[in-house]
Design a protein around this motif. Structure first.
Motif, PDB file in Angstrom:
ATOM      1  N   LEU A 196       1.865   6.967  -6.537  1.00 43.05           N
ATOM      2  CA  LEU A 196       0.837   7.948  -6.908  1.00 43.05           C
ATOM      3  C   LEU A 196       1.364   9.369  -6.709  1.00 43.05           C
ATOM      4  O   LEU A 196       1.186  10.235  -7.574  1.00 43.05           O
ATOM      5  CB  LEU A 196      -0.438   7.736  -6.083  1.00 43.05           C
ATOM      6  CG  LEU A 196      -1.545   8.753  -6.343  1.00 43.05           C
ATOM      7  CD1 LEU A 196      -2.126   8.585  -7.737  1.00 43.05           C
ATOM      8  CD2 LEU A 196      -2.656   8.652  -5.303  1.00 43.05           C
ATOM      9  N   LEU A 197       1.999   9.583  -5.565  1.00 47.10           N
ATOM     10  CA  LEU A 197       2.526  10.920  -5.284  1.00 47.10           C
ATOM     11  C   LEU A 197       3.526  11.338  -6.360  1.00 47.10           C
ATOM     12  O   LEU A 197       3.429  12.430  -6.929  1.00 47.10           O
ATOM     13  CB  LEU A 197       3.195  10.945  -3.907  1.00 47.10           C
ATOM     14  CG  LEU A 197       3.925  12.249  -3.549  1.00 47.10           C
ATOM     15  CD1 LEU A 197       2.947  13.422  -3.534  1.00 47.10           C
ATOM     16  CD2 LEU A 197       4.618  12.135  -2.200  1.00 47.10           C
ATOM     17  N   ALA A 231       1.095   4.259  -2.684  1.00 46.72           N
ATOM     18  CA  ALA A 231       0.867   5.667  -2.328  1.00 46.72           C
ATOM     19  C   ALA A 231       2.043   6.518  -2.797  1.00 46.72           C
ATOM     20  O   ALA A 231       1.854   7.622  -3.336  1.00 46.72           O
ATOM     21  CB  ALA A 231       0.671   5.806  -0.815  1.00 46.72           C
ATOM     22  N   ASP A 232       3.254   6.015  -2.617  1.00 52.02           N
ATOM     23  CA  ASP A 232       4.432   6.766  -3.062  1.00 52.02           C
ATOM     24  C   ASP A 232       4.470   6.895  -4.583  1.00 52.02           C
ATOM     25  O   ASP A 232       4.846   7.940  -5.119  1.00 52.02           O
ATOM     26  CB  ASP A 232       5.714   6.077  -2.574  1.00 52.02           C
ATOM     27  CG  ASP A 232       5.926   6.294  -1.072  1.00 52.02           C
ATOM     28  OD1 ASP A 232       5.382   7.272  -0.533  1.00 52.02           O
ATOM     29  OD2 ASP A 232       6.619   5.475  -0.443  1.00 52.02           O
ATOM     30  N   LYS A 246       0.833  -1.215   0.000  1.00 50.69           N
ATOM     31  CA  LYS A 246       0.000   0.000   0.000  1.00 50.69           C
ATOM     32  C   LYS A 246       0.863   1.259   0.000  1.00 50.69           C
ATOM     33  O   LYS A 246       0.592   2.222  -0.715  1.00 50.69           O
ATOM     34  CB  LYS A 246      -0.891   0.020   1.248  1.00 50.69           C
ATOM     35  CG  LYS A 246      -1.999  -0.989   1.182  1.00 50.69           C
ATOM     36  CD  LYS A 246      -2.526  -1.304   2.556  1.00 50.69           C
ATOM     37  CE  LYS A 246      -3.622  -0.360   2.965  1.00 50.69           C
ATOM     38  NZ  LYS A 246      -4.438  -0.976   4.039  1.00 50.69           N
ATOM     39  N   HIS A 247       1.905   1.224   0.827  1.00 46.86           N
ATOM     40  CA  HIS A 247       2.746   2.420   0.910  1.00 46.86           C
ATOM     41  C   HIS A 247       3.536   2.627  -0.377  1.00 46.86           C
ATOM     42  O   HIS A 247       3.736   3.761  -0.812  1.00 46.86           O
ATOM     43  CB  HIS A 247       3.668   2.315   2.125  1.00 46.86           C
ATOM     44  CG  HIS A 247       2.919   2.494   3.415  1.00 46.86           C
ATOM     45  ND1 HIS A 247       3.527   2.703   4.620  1.00 46.86           N
ATOM     46  CD2 HIS A 247       1.589   2.512   3.671  1.00 46.86           C
ATOM     47  CE1 HIS A 247       2.615   2.828   5.572  1.00 46.86           C
ATOM     48  NE2 HIS A 247       1.423   2.709   5.013  1.00 46.86           N
TER      49      HIS A 247
END
Lengths: 414, 376
Positions: free
Chosen positions: B285-286, B282-283, B278-279
């Protein structure tokens, strides 16, 4: 009122300001007039110090205020978070008692949510509220409480039912800070500043009519406060003032802001001061080093992209389109920018990074940056929590399996 | 500066995306990358006739759609997303902009309508055997000859150089250096003395050619005094378009990675439920949204002729290059063993990410240029 168009609103607010604005008034007297007029919070309901204007017209009111240099309602600190929460969930009696004095700036508020044992997991709070006749007795400890040392009131999240699941066993109260049983202690950070407090409760009393919402609704109501916090509250924002700034009221407002901002004095370092980078490169000669030039460029690309990403999200909102994923990324991006900034400042500063105080570059500012940045990835929700939020709410990935359902009494905790 | 696309631009994007989804499934990408032409003539005709994409940014008086950089970048973003195999970047982005920047009115009127309608293909030949994108590295010599010039030298890494009908060639007058003496020329691909060879390339979805010029007759584009300026402007526009192409490609990779984490089960859970995954998502996506903001902003700035846009072109190119390749690597990682097989589609985008990292100049080059343009 809702049928008014922008030109009508501008004309009306301009006329009202022409008739009433006077920088020689006392700040509180002026704000009382402002509250009565509804122009201080124009998007609020008319019954509660507003004019029921659509949010889209607030900007016009702000601009008219800015044009004459008029002061708005008090908006610094937790005040407007408290106001927005009470407006949504408070009783009429609570709204009557608190809203006006929030807007006039006579009362200062703080937010008593975080605890030593519940930081990222805010719903794990163990500060307890036990009912004794017509008051609740509060026992426990809060932490990371900004401005508690000069607040009159606190927004308190406390556990009222230990047998309910954790999110359902909490209630939301307004608590008077200056009373027996409430002890506010500054919490010194690694950079030497004390931006936050610890607040200890020992049999502190809260009258039953200070309960906000119903017993057990605390988490739901806290979410309202946090949503407003993420939106930066919604008060009248008068950013740039034209015209003369002399007058009694400006002086009073300046003192008010100084007090309110005192806990944030390390915050200028929060973003790592990317604004200093290019100047510092020339000042230190780092602009001639091909390796450091690359690092500077990488940092500036990151910082500019983060700024544009925030503006993309705002532009979508202003156009009435749903924000894309870019809206959820700001906090994580800011944390990356701050870290990258500290790294590049160190590269450019070299051995002088060993120094602090007036001996160190830029009269201590660089040293402050270097020792303040680690907090950025933790304060206001850790990077890890931000990543969870992004992956679960934006990308719709499954939630982590939980082991803290069931009665809170049995949940493993600190 | 605009931070949002207009409703019309969003509609244009949606129509382009629908077309490309239909015409460029990965089965088609895989078929075309094995051919030497590298594109499908029918698809090219349709995207020219139905959507008028090659001329989107050409003025109406020259047969184009009369739009600008933002619309062109919407097209490249969508083509990057679909990994369309077609001579769009070479013809529309590189050659057309070079002619728009350097050509006289008569030259534009003569050449652009055929490029706008998709009837003819063109490209821009800049790099030589040294592989440098800096115009100062150009050595191909142009010698005045009658009412034209004779070109002597070799160009390499020329996108679609093997299929282009018209070559726009960057050369210099013998004995000059730096910006001095640089000029753009047009050469018919079938002119005598032109020798073209398709280069085997790491990214088979973007075909590259080597072109030898042996005393080839060429026409000067424009008046000749502004060659360096027109060439630099063209390369900057291409960098912005490529940055947008890259964020489009990255979006496809990202979507496939996230979808896979919702399907793949290990240890009794979908892997998307593990924080490690998940992380990472998220990274990713950022990183992607940041590069996207830079690419969009650079396109808007270029369209508005904001004085800072050439610097922003470097910023967007450097940012998108690193992001795209990193997302490709992470997408393979998330797919696990299947991720590096030929059967999985990820490698198609991985290779485009790798070629885009180098094409038009590496991130290191663009970061240095950014600093120079910011006066640091």
């Amino acid at each position: 009122m809702s049928k008014m168009n922008e030109a009508d609103v501008r004309a009306e607010v301009r006329a009202w300001l022409a008739a009433n604005w006077d920088p020689e008034m006392s700040l509180v007297a002026w704000r009382n007039e402002l509250v009565d007029s509804g122009w201080g919070m124009p998007q609020w309901p008319e019954k509660w110090h507003g004019r029921g204007l659509p949010v889209g017209l607030v900007r016009a009111v702000e601009e008219e205020f800015a044009n004459v240099g008029a002061v708005g309602v008090a908006r610094s600190g937790v005040r407007l978070l408290a106001a927005a929460t009470l407006l949504e969930h408070g009783t009429d009696r609570q709204k009557e008692k608190y809203l006006r004095r929030i807007l006039t700036g006579e009362d200062t508020w703080c937010q008593l949510f975080s605890e030593p044992g519940s930081g990222s997991d805010l719903a794990g709070a163990t500060t307890r509220a036990d009912l004794h006749g017509d008051f609740w007795l509060i026992n426990g400890q809060k932490v990371w409480t900004t401005s508690a040392h000069h607040a009159n009131y606190g927004l308190l999240l406390a556990r009222t039912d230990w047998d309910a699941p954790k999110h359902e066993g909490m209630s939301y109260f307004v608590i008077e800070i200056r009373q027996p049983g409430v002890d506010v202690q500054p919490l010194k950070q690694m950079n030497g500043h004390a931006s936050f407090n610890q607040v200890f409760f020992t049999d502190a009393q809260v009258p039953t009519d200070s309960l906000v919402g119903r017993v057990g609704e605390g988490w739901k109501i806290a979410m309202t406060t946090l949503a407003h916090e993420r939106r930066g509250a919604d008060g009248l924002n008068v950013p740039t003032r034209k015209g003369a700034r002399a007058g009694r009221m400006y002086e009073e407002e300046r003192r008010e802001l100084e007090t309110a901002n005192q806990p944030y004095k390390w915050y200028p370092q929060r973003a790592g001061r990317v604004d200093l980078i290019l100047d510092r490169a020339k000042e230190t000669g780092a602009n001639k080093d091909l390796h450091i030039r690359q690092e500077i460029a990488k940092l500036m690309i990151l910082a500019k992209s983060a700024e544009w990403t925030a503006r993309r999200a705002r532009a979508a909102q202003q156009q009435g389109r749903p924000q894309g994923p870019e809206g959820s990324l700001g906090k994580l991006a800011a944390s990356h920018v701050a870290r990258a900034c500290a790294r590049v400042h160190t590269l450019m500063t070299g051995t002088d990074a060993l120094l602090s105080g007036p001996e160190s570059p830029r009269n201590g500012i660089i040293a402050e940056i270097l020792i303040s940045v680690p907090a950025i990835s933790i304060a206001g929700g850790t990077d890890e929590i931000q990543r969870n939020i992004i992956s679960e709410r934006v990308l719709d990935l499954p939630k982590e399996p939980r082991f803290d359902t069931g009665p809170f009494r049995n949940v493993r905790r600190n | 500066m605009q931070f949002a696309f207009t409703d019309e631009q969003e509609e244009f994007r949606a129509a382009t995306r629908r077309f490309l989804q239909e015409k460029s499934p990965t089965t088609e990408v895989r078929r075309l990358m094995e051919t030497s032409e590298g594109y499908d003539a029918d698809t090219w005709r349709q995207l020219s006739d139905q959507l008028a994409l090659p001329g989107i940014h050409i003025a109406e008086q020259y047969g184009g759609g009369g739009f600008g950089m933002v619309e062109m970048c919407i097209v490249t973003e969508e083509m990057g997303r679909a990994l369309l195999c077609a001579p769009y970047f070479s013809t529309a982005v590189l050659a057309t902009n070079a002619i728009l920047n350097a050509g006289t009115d008569a030259q534009k009127a003569n050449v652009l309508p055929d490029l706008a309608s998709g009837k003819r293909l063109a490209t821009l030949a800049v790099t030589e055997l040294n592989g440098q994108w800096n115009p100062h590295a150009i050595e191909l010599v142009a010698t005045p000859d009658g009412n034209g010039f004779r070109l002597q030298g070799t160009k390499s890494y020329v996108v679609d150089g093997h299929v282009a009908d018209l070559l726009v060639v960057a050369g210099r007058i013998g004995g000059t250096s730096g910006d001095d003496g640089l000029a753009l020329f047009t050469v018919r691909a079938d002119a005598s003395g032109v020798e073209r060879r398709l280069l085997p390339s790491m990214d088979p979805t973007r075909k590259l050619a080597r072109v030898d010029f042996r005393g080839v007759h060429a026409d000067l584009l424009g008046s000749g005094t502004d060659g360096a300026k027109a060439l630099t402007r063209t390369l900057d526009q291409a960098a912005v378009a490529l940055a947008n192409e890259m964020v489009g490609g990255a979006q496809t990779l990202f979507d496939s990675a996230v979808n896979y984490t919702k399907l793949r089960v290990q240890f009794g859970r979908t892997i998307g439920s593990f924080q490690a995954i998940k992380h990472k998502c998220a990274d990713m996506l950022l990183e992607m949204e940041l590069a996207k903001s830079a690419a969009y902003y650079a396109a808007q700035a270029a369209a508005a002729e904001d004085p800072e846009w050439p610097a922003l072109a470097c910023l967007a190119k450097a940012s998108a290059s690193e992001m795209y390749l990193h997302l490709a690597i992470e997408t393979i990682q998330i797919h696990g063993g299947i991720g590096f097989t030929w059967d999985n589609d990820t490698h198609l985008w991985f290779k485009r990410a790798k070629s885009s990292e180098v094409f038009l100049g590496e991130p290191y080059y663009h970061r240095e240029l950014l600093m120079q343009r910011w006066g640091v």
